[in-house]
Structure formats: structure tokens, C-alpha cells
Design an enzyme around this catalytic site. Structure first.
Site, PDB file in Angstrom:
ATOM      1  N   VAL A 508       1.006  -1.231   0.026  1.00 36.92           N
ATOM      2  CA  VAL A 508       0.005   0.050   0.076  1.00 36.92           C
ATOM      3  C   VAL A 508       0.859   1.288   0.036  1.00 36.92           C
ATOM      4  CG1 VAL A 508      -1.736   1.204   1.193  1.00 36.92           C
ATOM      5  CG2 VAL A 508      -1.577  -1.214   1.092  1.00 36.92           C
ATOM      6  N   GLY A 509       0.638   2.110  -1.053  1.00 37.46           N
ATOM      7  CA  GLY A 509       1.404   3.448  -0.921  1.00 37.46           C
ATOM      8  C   GLY A 509       0.814   4.469  -1.258  1.00 37.46           C
ATOM      9  N   PHE A 511      -0.582   6.549  -3.263  1.00 45.30           N
ATOM     10  CA  PHE A 511      -1.477   6.745  -4.142  1.00 45.30           C
ATOM     11  C   PHE A 511      -2.683   5.405  -4.121  1.00 45.30           C
ATOM     12  CE2 PHE A 511      -3.211   5.587  -8.428  1.00 45.30           C
ATOM     13  CZ  PHE A 511      -3.761   7.059  -8.994  1.00 45.30           C
ATOM     14  N   LYS A 528      -1.291  -0.850  -9.746  1.00 45.76           N
ATOM     15  CA  LYS A 528      -1.630   0.139  -8.685  1.00 45.76           C
ATOM     16  C   LYS A 528      -3.050   0.826  -8.801  1.00 45.76           C
ATOM     17  CE  LYS A 528       1.766   3.038  -7.685  1.00 45.76           C
ATOM     18  NZ  LYS A 528       2.775   4.106  -7.659  1.00 45.76           N
ATOM     19  N   ASP A 624      10.661  12.123  -4.708  1.00 45.66           N
ATOM     20  CA  ASP A 624      10.408  11.335  -3.569  1.00 45.66           C
ATOM     21  C   ASP A 624      11.272  10.064  -3.385  1.00 45.66           C
ATOM     22  OD1 ASP A 624       8.977  10.530  -1.424  1.00 45.66           O
ATOM     23  OD2 ASP A 624       7.259   9.680  -2.671  1.00 45.66           O
TER      24      ASP A 624
END
Length: 839
Positions: A508-509, A511, A528, A624
Site C-alpha cells: 500500500v502506497g 496513491f 496500482k 520522492d
């Protein structure tokens, strides 16, 4: 008397009346219930000026075990606190019952310390009240500290309160001291302002709260002796993201003027008399913030109270600033003097928010309001409290009824409720059957997440799927041309991921969630799926497509295609079998990477970043860079991922790009953070943090560590300057690294982490030095470093001419394939590396 003097007299009179009413209404609070219990102690215990009564002689408190026995234990050793000299140990479920004189909010405080010689460190147990789970399966074996203090705010609506201890299977439970103390009703409201989405959050009075953080900004530790409600306020420095961004200010606590229904019960004057003031107040651009970072459990909501008192201004209306929670503005253009009309008056605001979408942290920031000339901001105090979830728990998803056997007097009620629940279950089953029959008749895919549709813009995509004609895209993106990857229908995505099967979840990120998938030709992909509640959305989705559709490089993760059908935002990438670099460094059971492989991974990531910075007429800044955004394929080839925050770099006649600060705390370039001026050197700083993370195998930020160790960049640099990096490196590497290779690696990281961007090397220089460190590791110690620290040509590393075709991004040119020119040692075309004077 003229009008001006009359108005002045009225103002003075109102202020005097305010002080009088404040004195009358803010008299010292006396709790109706004030139980301080020393569990297992044979005598009274005095701690912080308060007397704790033994649990065996307190007349209004009783404890009873359902089965088995409880026993007391004492220690003559040097325990941390007086209340830790004894404990009550339970071999079965046991409850303390407190007689309540006045219903309402109460503190429930637990003091826990595993007494020596009683083998309590491995004890696992649960703590509940009648309505709420306070601790679930707690054990000191998973706790970082030697003792624990837990504080809860529970709304008691009966004439008694039970605190029950439930030992785990084959274990015992224990407690050293308990406090049950009344709290003023006004302390915790029923409503607060919700942040992201903005609105009102109601019903706090029905919830239990757990104190997670309570900070005295810019001031010393405030103990229970100096707080009318027995609270502890710790100093904030451990949580401050950039130390140089803040400076301490203070006034005499007697200067604090309590007015407008704010009393010492909200916070003591010792808190309002100190503050963190912006460390670079009144700088030219004023575009930087003070930020505090707090690790939290992302599955809970948090009640956040910010405390302010203008102790820095010389006149009214001279301090105007913004308050942020995560990246959202909680208070805009806040003018503290408008709240009371005079200075030195405390005010506070309450909010409810979740953790930041891309990390398990919650951040609070204050910074100048750009619409004014002032460039200062302050914060005096901060409280963060966890809110109980739908299971009425502060420790998981299990409710009290699921953890505790009901007492006999409640069994009849339980039977009635059980019968009603069973009848409802039958009706629900019938409804579900009907739903399934209807659902089988429809072959349409389930509706997507309700994103706002993408606006029209000029992107084009390759139309490769024959089924893509079945429905148009939600965004209106043209399908007429090529070169932006494949457009997937939502049904194709559903088929590839087995309807987003949770067993295929990769992570899980920021976005959204990432799933492993397989498309129709057997190619494995990473899918994603955007989360509409994420802080990243339309802009990041568009940026990712625009960037990756035009980039092809062996060390950049390739975008295969996307889907924006049915209001979904889905990106499809090449599958990286070995996942993120971080998972191979710490936090998992994966085997440790050898030093040579770590160097090769760093070199691969550096190549990818170097390509971004130099492979086009205008550079691309990733913004990032971190170990979770460096992915490893089946051969452990490193590839840079996640371009949602990327930004085109400055043009030839510019030195930087002015933009809002985005990125991940712990990796942020401090100069970019302060000035909001982005350059390629911001990526270099973040990569320096990655290098230290690779060497030391610990997170970039870890607030539970001692102050000097919290930030890996500061901590590692302290050891690097002593030439003693070997003292903090991964213990799995000790004795297995060529000292010359480690020295060059440390020097490279140190240059990356320079305070000012102009002092940092380019990614080309970084790449060169990392390859040199690898060369030193692979060869014998006979290969000596040059006497100076320059990046001159190193014997033994061939220089390969640079192929400009690799870097074609703009229209009209042929884009290079993934492998074009990628095995060159360092893209060593750069003449300034061969001849530093060329710069």
C-alpha cells in the site's frame, strides 16, 4: 468624558471583569473521584507529591478473580519509579471495581513495569473496561521501553467502573498502579473539526481516547505536580523534523492571562509560557514551516488539540500564520490577537484526522501566511489522542464482548440479544441470496471508486486491446495516437488481478493499493489502484502517465499502461519480483544483502536518477527518493519507481523551481523544506539518506530512539565525521567490507547530505564514486585511492562514450529501449569528471 476615553475605560473594565471571572471560574479543579492505587503494595507510596493507597485497603475499590488467585509481588531492586516497587499479578481474569461518585469523563491511567525475578517481560494480557478495550495482547517483549505509562479518557455513565485484566493463554497479567480520576466535562468536547475531508466530527463523548503524544513546545518536561489534572507534558525536540527550523521562546508563566473559557485545566501556564518560534523568522521569502512528525497506527482516527499563546509579538495583529495537519490547512491566516484583543492569552483548537496517506505518520506544521508580510509562526503545546474504533477498542478489532465472558447477571440479556441477532441473520441471509441471484444476471463489472473524472488534456495512448472499444474512458483522453502505453479496460484489470484478490496484494502506497496481476498473454504486472481518500489523486495520476510514458531506462520502472474507466485511476507497471529495497534491509525476515550487492543496487538507482537529471533538454526531479521507491527485479536489478510527485527541473536560465514542499519526511532536503526551492540536488540529498539506510539498516526517522539517533542523516554524519561508520553499520556486514570501500561510500554519502545544495555533488559524481567503492570492494587492498578527494578518472574503471540517443524525450526522436547503453560503467561521458576544471 469624550468618546475615546469612554471606550478606553470600557475596554479596561471588561478586561478587569474578565480577570475576575477567570479567577472565580478557574479555581483549582477538585476531582470528585480520585483513586490512586498502589497495586500489591503493603503500604502507602508517595510519587510526584501524590499518595497511592494499597489496593488491599482502599475501601471504595475491590478486585476479584473469576478463577484462580492473584498475588502481590514486591522488589527491593532499583526500579524506575516508586509506584513500580510492587505489582499485583493475576493468573486468571480479574477485575478492579471503583465506586464512582460523579459520572462523566475520567482518566484511567495504568503503570506497568515487569518486576525483576518474576518473569513478567513475556507476559501477554488484555485490559478492558465494561465498554472499551484499552490494551489487547500487550507484552513487554514487543515494547521498546522498560516500563510503560498509559493514559485513557473514558466516559463513565454508571455508578461504578470496572477495569479488567485478562491473561493470555498460558500467561499472567499484572499491574503496578492504577489511577481513576475525574476530569472536567469541558475538557474533551463532543465535536471537533474534521480534516480531509473537511467538516465536523461528532460523537466524541461516546468514544474512549488514549493519549499518544502530549508536548510542551520549546519548554521543559511538565510533570503532574505542575498540572491541575495530573498530566505529563514532554519536550517536543524529538519529534521536530528539522531542528534548525525552530527556536525556543519563553516568558514568565505568571504573564499568562486565562480568559474566554480557557483555564489551567485545558493546559497549565507552564505550557503557554513557552513556545517554538520559527528559527528563520522574517527571512526574505518566508516559505518554510516548522513541522513535527509522529508515528501513529494508520487504522485509527486521532483527536488533535493545538495550543497557542502569543508571547512573541510586540503589538496586536503582527503574527499571522497557517496551521497544517499532514498537508491540509487546518487553520488559515490565523491571527491570535483577534481571539482576545490582547497578547499572552491562551487559545486552542480541536481537530480529528488520520495518518498521512503515504506513511504511518501524522504531521503537524505551522508556517507563515504568504498573503501577509509577516513570516513567523509559533506553537505552544500539542496533544494527540487516539479515538476508539467501531469495535469500541483502542487496541485492535476485538470488542469487549468478544474478549470477556459475560457476568451471570447479563446472561439473560445476552440470550435475548442473541435470539434477535439470529433472526436478523436469517433475514440477512435471504436478502443475500436474492442479491446473488440478481448479481448473476449481470455481467457488468462492479462499479469503480467514485473519482472525479480527469479533465481533458492532450495525452494520447496506444489502443492495443480489442476490448477497449466497449466503453470510453472517464477522463476523455484521446485514443488516436501512440507512445503513451496501453489502455486497459476495467474488466481487463479485474481479470488480471482476480477481482483485486487480497492474496495478490503487494503493498500500500501514497496513491493506493498495489496488486500482482497477470495479463492475457501471461505477462506478470503490478497494478496500482488509486484510493480516492488518498492525498494523491488526479495530479499525481496524470504526472505518472506523462513522465513514465516518455521514459525508457533499464533502471526506471516501466509503465505498461493505465485505466481510467468507470471513475477508476489505475496504473499498470512491470512486475518487480523482489519488491522494494527497504524490505531487504529491515522489518522482514528476508536474508541480509551482502555488501557488494548493496553497492550494485545503489549504483543502479543512481543510474536511474542520473538519467532523470541529465537525459533530456530539461531535467526531471523525482522528489520522492526513498528505499520504498527503489524496486528490485528477479535479478536484483534496482529500478526507481513512483513518479507521481516528479517535477520538471529548472530551465537553463534558472537555478531552481519554486514549488510547494512534497516528499517523505526523513528524506526531505532541508534547504528545499525551508526555501521551497527545488533543484536536482534535492534528489541528491534524499539519495544520501538512502545510502545511510542501506549501510545501517534502520529507518530514516525513528522517534523512539534517543534524541541524537532519531534522524539517520544527523546520526550517521556524526559518526562519519569521526571516521567511525563501522561502529553503526549493519552487524551482518561487520568484518565483511573492504575498509577502503566503506570509506569511499561514507564520503559519498556525506557529500550528498551537505546542508546546502551547492555543496552537494551531481548524481553523475555520486554514481562515479559508488562505482569506485564497488571497484575497491572487488579488488585487493593494493588498489589505493588517489591522494585527493577529487572525482578524477580512476584506473581500472573504463570510460564509455555516452550515447545521446538514450536521452531523447521530446517529440520527433526515437526513444531508446530499456537496455540501450545501460551497461556503461558510469555514463562517463561527462568531461567535467575527467577534467574537474571544466566545471
Amino acid at each position: 468624558m469624550d468618546g475615546k476615553r469612554w471606550r478606553r475605560s470600557v475596554v479596561v473594565a471588561l478586561i478587569v471583569l474578565g480577570f475576575i471571572s477567570s479567577f472565580v471560574s478557574h479555581a483549582a479543579f477538585t476531582p470528585a473521584d480520585n483513586y490512586l492505587i498502589a497495586c500489591g503494595s503493603p503500604h502507602n507510596v508517595t510519587f510526584l507529591g501524590q499518595t497511592y493507597i494499597p489496593d488491599s485497603i482502599q475501601p471504595s475499590v475491590s478486585f476479584k478473580s473469576q478463577l484462580g488467585n492473584s498475588f502481590s509481588a514486591t522488589s527491593n531492586s532499583s526500579t524506575p519509579l516508586a509506584v513500580h516497587h510492587s505489582a499485583r499479578i493475576f493468573t486468571s481474569t480479574t477485575s478492579y471495581r471503583f465506586d464512582i461518585k460523579q459520572q462523566g469523563r475520567h482518566w484511567v491511567r495504568l503503570h506497568l513495569y515487569p518486576l525483576p525475578r518474576h518473569n513478567l517481560t513475556s507476559a501477554s494480557f488484555t485490559v478492558v473496561t465494561e465498554d472499551f478495550v484499552l490494551l489487547h495482547n500487550f507484552s513487554f517483549s514487543s515494547n521498546n521501553g522498560s516500563y510503560l505509562f498509559k493514559e485513557y479518557a473514558v466516559n463513565v455513565t454508571a455508578n461504578s467502573l470496572s477495569v479488567t485484566f485478562i491473561p493470555g493463554n498460558g500467561s499472567v497479567a499484572f499491574i503496578n498502579a492504577i489511577e481513576v480520576v475525574s476530569v472536567p466535562d469541558f475538557l474533551i468536547p463532543d465535536q471537533a473539526v474534521s480534516v480531509s475531508p473537511t467538516g465536523h466530527f461528532n460523537g466524541i463523548s461516546l468514544l474512549a481516547l488514549e493519549t499518544v503524544y502530549r508536548l510542551n513546545m520549546g519548554g521543559p518536561l511538565v510533570t503532574a505536580q505542575n498540572d491541575t489534572l495530573g498530566r505529563t507534558w514532554e519536550n517536543d525536540i524529538v519529534y521536530l523534523h528539522v531542528n534548525s527550523s525552530a527556536e525556543n521562546v519563553s516568558v514568565d508563566p505568571m504573564n499568562i492571562k486565562y480568559m474566554n473559557n480557557v483555564s489551567p485545566e485545558i493546559a497549565p501556564n507552564y505550557v503557554y509560557a513557552t513556545a517554538e518560534n520559527m528559527g528563520e523568522a522574517n527571512v526574505v521569502n518566508g516559505n518554510f514551516n516548522m513541522t513535527w512528525v509522529f508515528p501513529v497506527d494508520p487504522s485509527f482516527l486521532y483527536f488533535i488539540r493545538v495550543h497557542f499563546c502569543d508571547i512573541v509579538s510586540k503589538s496586536l495583529n503582527s503574527l499571522i500564520f497557517n496551521v497544517y495537519i499532514n498537508t491540509d490547512i487546518a487553520l488559515g491566516s490565523l491571527d491570535l490577537s483577534n481571539q482576545a484583543g490582547i497578547l499572552d492569552v491562551p487559545v486552542y483548537w480541536d481537530f480529528v484526522a488520520r495518518a498521512s496517506a503515504d506513511s504511518n505518520t501524522l504531521t503537524v506544521s505551522v508556517g507563515p501566511d504568504t498573503t501577509t508580510d509577516d513570516s513567523n509562526a509559533i506553537l505552544n503545546g500539542l496533544e494527540i489522542m487516539k479515538l476508539s474504533n467501531d469495535a469500541r477498542s483502542l487496541g485492535g478489532l476485538s470488542s469487549v464482548d468478544a474478549l470477556l465472558v459475560l457476568p451471570p447477571k447479563k446472561q439473560k440479556t445476552a440470550i435475548i440479544i442473541g435470539c434477535a441477532t439470529g433472526a436478523f441473520g436469517v433475514l440477512l441471509f435471504i436478502g443475500l441470496c436474492y442479491f446473488c441471484v440478481v448479481a448473476r444476471r449481470s455481467k457488468d463489472a462492479p462499479p469503480g471508486i467514485p473519482w472525479l473524472p480527469l479533465p481533458l488534456y492532450s495525452l494520447t495512448v496506444t489502443k492495443m486491446s480489442t476490448t477497449s472499444q466497449k466503453s470510453g474512458t472517464a477522463s476523455g483522453i484521446s485514443l488516436a495516437s501512440a507512445n503513451l502505453g496501453r489502455f486497459f479496460t476495467f474488466q481487463e484489470i479485474m481479470d488480471a488481478t482476480n477481482k483485486f484478490d487480497e492474496s495478490l496484494l503487494l503493498g500500500v502506497g501514497g496513491f493506493g493499493r498495489v496488486y500482482k496481476g497477470t495479463v492475457e498473454d501471461g505477462t506478470r504486472v503490478a497494478v496500482k489502484r488509486g484510493n480516492p481518500r488518498s492525498e494523491q489523486g488526479l495530479a499525481e495520476f496524470r504526472t505518472e502517465i506523462e513522465m513514465l510514458s516518455k521514459l525508457r531506462h533499464r533502471h526506471l520502472v516501466s509503465l505498461i499502461g493505465y485505466c481510467d474507466e468507470r471513475s477508476e485511476m489505475i496504473l499498470v507497471y512491470e512486475y518487480m519480483a523482489n519488491g522494494p529495497l527497504r524490505s531487504h534491509l529491515y522489518g522482514t525476515e528476508l536474508p541480509p544483502l551482502p555488501w557488494k550487492q548493496r553497492l550494485e543496487i545503489c549504483i543502479g538507482a543512481a543510474r536511474g536518477l542520473h538519467y532523470l537529471h541529465t537525459g533530456a533538454a530539461q531535467s526531471i526531479i523525482h522528489r520522492d527518493v526513498k528505499t520504498t521507491n527503489i524496486l528490485l527485479d528477479e535479478n536484483f536489478v534496482a529500478k526507481v519507481a513512483d513518479f507521481g510527485l516528479s517535477k520538471t527541473g529548472p530551465s537553463l536560465d534558472q537555478t531552481h523551481v519554486s514549488t510547494a514542499v512534497k516528499g517523505s519526511f526523513g528524506y526531505l532536503d532541508p534547504e528545499y523544506f525551508r526555501r521551497q526551492q527545488l533543484t536536482e540536488k534535492s534528489d541528491v540529498y534524499s539519495f544520501g539518506v538512502v545510502l545511510m539506510e542501506v549501510l545501517c539498516t534502520r529507518p530514516a526517522l525513528n522517534p523512539v530512539l534517543p534524541r541524537e539517533q532519531v534522524n539517520i542523516a544527523e546520526w550517521a554524519m556524526m559518526w562519519q565525521k569521526k571516521a567511525m561508520l563501522d561502529q553503526i553499520m549493519d552487524k551482518n556486514l561487520v568484518g565483511k567490507v573492504n575498509p577502503a570501500s566503506l570509506k569511499k561510500f561514507g564520503e559519498t554519502a556525506e557529500k550528498c547530505l551537505a546542508e546546502h545544495g551547492v555543496d552537494r555533488p551531481s548524481m553523475g559524481d555520486v554514481l562515479w564514486n559508488l562505482e569506485y567503492a564497488l571497484q575497491l570492494e572487488e579488488t585487493s587492498s593494493a588498489l589505493l585511492e588517489p591522494d585527493d578527494n577529487s572525482t578524477n578518472h580512476i584506473p581500472g574503471i573504463p570510460l564509455t562514450p555516452f550515447d545521446n540517443s538514450v536521452s531523447m524525450i521530446d517529440g520527433g526522436a526515437h526513444s531508446a529501449t530499456d537496455d540501450d547503453g545501460e551497461d556503461a560503467a558510469t555514463s562517463a561521458v561527462f568531461s567535467q569528471l575527467v577534467n574537474p576544471r571544466g566545471r
